[in-house]
Design an enzyme around this catalytic site. Structure first.
Site, short mmCIF file in Angstrom:
data_model
loop_
_atom_site.label_atom_id
_atom_site.label_comp_id
_atom_site.label_asym_id
_atom_site.label_seq_id
_atom_site.Cartn_x
_atom_site.Cartn_y
_atom_site.Cartn_z
N CYS A 151 0.83 -1.21 0.00
CA CYS A 151 0.00 0.00 0.00
C CYS A 151 0.86 1.25 0.00
CB CYS A 151 -0.93 0.01 1.21
SG CYS A 151 -0.07 0.11 2.80
N SER A 152 2.16 1.10 0.24
CA SER A 152 3.07 2.24 0.28
C SER A 152 3.80 2.47 -1.03
CB SER A 152 4.11 2.04 1.40
OG SER A 152 3.49 1.96 2.66
#
Length: 481
Positions: A261-262
């Site tokens: 998600c980063s």
């Protein structure tokens, strides 16, 4: 459809009552083991945490888990998962080393306050298919370090990988004399009902993964920490070292096929360096698609507004094949780029892609770049984090004061840095809170502090009552009484 298989599955599926009884039995076993474990002392807690860590870090086991994860889920790639399993666990051990998590942890004689660390009890660990080993082990180690038991609810795709992890942990527990009931897993088939029952019966829920799971955790009635949606954007400001910025963005965008998600989903480049930065990204094996190719890629990546599994966390080559971009064959593309100017559902590339695909925005200046990021996050990703590549690091403070983000990552490979790295001071975690911007109740990296209760003993001290003018004198002088 295979009717026979479908009927067999229905017949084999446990009833709702059977599911509830099964979950209740797991929680009862965990609670019994946890009550003895939490009073066993710091050395025992540390031993259990170390056993869980070595279960995944030992190279042969790590390799098996990485291979199983990719084979089961079809997401990411083995080498990066192998690296992630090791580095994220090593970093967590660094953060936990020497930390007291039971008994008296702080004394402040001046305030008359003594703090005592207390376990929370049984933790329900809701984990995603993107990291079916690294994420659960992070939660397991944190929970054990703080004297808790933990029951993992993996995604259906990731069950086999997570079950293998638990098997390895139990092997280490046997060697260390630790009760295996402290770490358990929901049995197959993992259903929404089973996960919901686990959340309801546990003492704490820690949910990483889809927003549906996070909302379910919040609605369970049990105290819960959940994460927000990812959709990271990074700004390339005109003073940046463009070659280094491109190298780091490419590394972050391609790591584990962008399962994190980063991982950057968009980059916003100042107009003054736009062409030069694009040239550097091309040198890093990025491929810029034209309008026609962009349309074909969009049709392949989204069906009825939802991301397609055939592109999620696949390599750029696999995605190009799925999109019919045969003309890219032989270009050795590491990631695909599309130019974008809009935001929202009508412009799906402005959202999270979970793939080595990067939306590229052009900004007139730094203020315009910040405006573009704010517009992206108004659609998706508010609260998570923003990347900044610049030689003027004061700009980072400006972003931190004005954008809806919990983290500003400066001159780093974003997906490696956001969850903690050996060259920054953020806690190692695979669960990042996004604050109220992302509809979360915390904005930090989920570390061991969130797995603890703290009891405070207050002793009497000499009374120290301030004068009113000490506190309101400035106000009275400016406004009057």
């Amino acid at each position: 459809m295979n009717v026979r298989a479908t009927v067999a599955e229905i017949v084999a599926a446990p009833t709702d009552e059977a599911v509830k009884e099964r979950v209740a039995a797991l929680v009862a076993r965990a609670r019994e083991a946890q009550r003895a474990f939490e009073v066993a002392g710091q050395a025992t807690l540390d031993t259990a945490a170390a056993a869980a860590a070595w279960a995944i870090m030992e190279p042969d086991r790590n390799r098996r888990l990485a291979e199983r994860s990719v084979a089961d889920t079809g997401l990411g790639n083995v080498e990066d998962k192998f690296r992630k399993n090791y580095r994220k666990t090593l970093g967590l051990l660094r953060d936990l080393h020497g930390k007291r998590t039971c008994g008296v942890i702080s004394r402040d004689p001046g305030r008359g306050i003594v703090e005592i660390a207390r376990a929370v009890g049984v933790v329900a660990a809701i984990t995603p298919s993107t990291n079916p080993a690294a994420t659960p082990v992070n939660k397991i180690i944190n929970a054990l370090k703080c004297g808790n038991a933990v029951i993992v609810a993996p995604s259906p795709k990731g069950h086999s990988s997570c079950a293998l992890l638990i098997e390895f942990i139990h092997q280490q527990f046997e060697r260390a004399g630790i009760d295996p009931a402290l770490v358990q897993i929901l049995p197959e088939p993992v259903s929404k009902l089973a996960s919901a029952e686990l959340m309801r019966a546990a003492d704490l829920v820690v949910a990483t993964g889809s927003q549906a799971n996070v909302r379910m955790a919040y609605a369970s009635g049990t105290p819960a920490f959940g994460v927000g949606a990812g959709n990271v954007a990074s700004i390339v400001e005109r003073s940046a070292d463009l070659a280094e910025a491109a190298r780091k963005i490419a590394l972050s965008k391609t790591f584990d096929n962008a399962t994190s998600c980063s991982s950057e989903n968009s980059i916003v480049i100042e107009d003054a360096v736009y062409d030069a930065m694009m040239e550097q990204l091309l040198r890093c094996k990025g491929v810029l698609l034209d309008a026609t190719q962009k349309a074909r890629l969009q049709a392949a990546m989204w069906h009825d507004g939802k991301l397609s599994e055939r592109c999620t966390a696949k390599s750029a080559e696999q995605i190009a094949q799925a999109a019919g971009l045969d003309e890219l064959a032989g270009q050795e593309a590491k990631f695909l780029m599309v130019e974008e100017s809009g935001f929202g559902p009508e412009h799906p590339f402005s959202g999270e892609k979970l793939a080595p695909v990067l939306a590229v925005y052009r900004a007139s200046d730094f203020a315009d770049a910040a405006r573009i990021v704010r517009s992206i996050y108004a659609y998706m990703g508010a609260g998570h984090s923003v990347g900044l590549h610049t030689a003027n690091t004061d700009y980072a403070i400006e972003l931190g004061e004005r954008l809806p983000v919990a983290r500003v990552i400066v001159n780093q490979a974003h997906c490696l840095a956001t969850g903690g790295n050996f060259d920054n001071g953020l806690p190692f975690s695979l669960s990042m809170g996004c604050g109220t911007w992302g509809r979360n109740n915390f904005s930090g990296n989920l570390d061991f502090h969130y797995y603890l209760n703290v009891t405070r003993v207050a002793y009497p001290i000499e009374e120290r009552m301030p004068e009113l003018d000490t506190l309101l004198g400035d106000y009275f002088g400016r406004v009057g009484r």
